[in-house]
Scaffold this motif. Structure first.
Motif, PDB file in Angstrom:
ATOM      1  N   ILE A  11       4.340   0.526   3.389  1.00 34.61           N
ATOM      2  CA  ILE A  11       4.668   1.673   2.545  1.00 34.61           C
ATOM      3  C   ILE A  11       4.047   1.367   1.191  1.00 34.61           C
ATOM      4  CG2 ILE A  11       6.481   3.053   1.492  1.00 34.61           C
ATOM      5  CD1 ILE A  11       8.333   2.094   3.770  1.00 34.61           C
ATOM      6  N   CYS A  64       3.763  -2.481  -2.628  1.00 35.84           N
ATOM      7  CA  CYS A  64       3.981  -2.067  -1.241  1.00 35.84           C
ATOM      8  C   CYS A  64       5.250  -2.719  -0.712  1.00 35.84           C
ATOM      9  CB  CYS A  64       2.823  -2.529  -0.354  1.00 35.84           C
ATOM     10  SG  CYS A  64       1.207  -1.916  -0.811  1.00 35.84           S
ATOM     11  N   ALA A  86       9.966   6.760   2.674  1.00 40.40           N
ATOM     12  CA  ALA A  86       8.529   6.972   2.445  1.00 40.40           C
ATOM     13  C   ALA A  86       8.171   8.457   2.583  1.00 40.40           C
ATOM     14  CB  ALA A  86       7.713   6.142   3.418  1.00 40.40           C
ATOM     15  N   THR A  93       1.599   5.636   3.939  1.00 39.58           N
ATOM     16  CA  THR A  93       1.999   4.578   4.859  1.00 39.58           C
ATOM     17  C   THR A  93       0.802   4.215   5.720  1.00 39.58           C
ATOM     18  OG1 THR A  93       2.766   6.147   6.533  1.00 39.58           O
ATOM     19  CG2 THR A  93       4.414   5.306   4.986  1.00 39.58           C
TER      20      THR A  93
END
Length: 107
Positions: A11, A64, A86, A93
């Motif tokens: 993510i 991330c 997300a 992603t």
């Protein structure tokens, strides 16, 4: 969309329209919420470290969170929570495999 065969999902702290996601500590916050979800379940003091299944990191200067598919197998609702985070925040992603640094053992 994440495939069911993905081993790890990244993510990224970049929205689909290219903006940096805020607040700047979002990755640490998300990983902190996921800290109880770990092999063997929550333990006394487990909130003091990140789960090996949900790790904040920086890749190419972008914050991330790397989410391991073991989370999906152990706690499907936690997996859904992370992916919906997300999706709800319009974050990029990707599926990949995080390689250990040279000289580091595989978990």
């Amino acid at each position: 969309m994440v495939s069911s065969s993905a081993k790890e999902v990244f993510i990224q702290g970049i929205t689909r329209d290219g903006r940096t996601f805020r607040p700047s500590d979002w990755a640490e916050r998300l990983a902190g919420v996921m800290s109880p979800f770990r092999p063997g379940g929550a333990q006394k003091g487990s909130h003091l470290s990140y789960s090996p299944w949900c790790i904040p990191t920086v890749i190419n200067g972008v914050k991330c969170v790397v989410v391991n598919s073991a989370l999906r197998e152990a706690e499907p609702m936690a997996w859904d929570f992370v992916l919906n985070f997300a999706k709800d925040n319009n974050l990029e992603t990707g599926e990949a495999c995080l390689l250990p640094e040279p000289g580091q053992k595989n978990p």
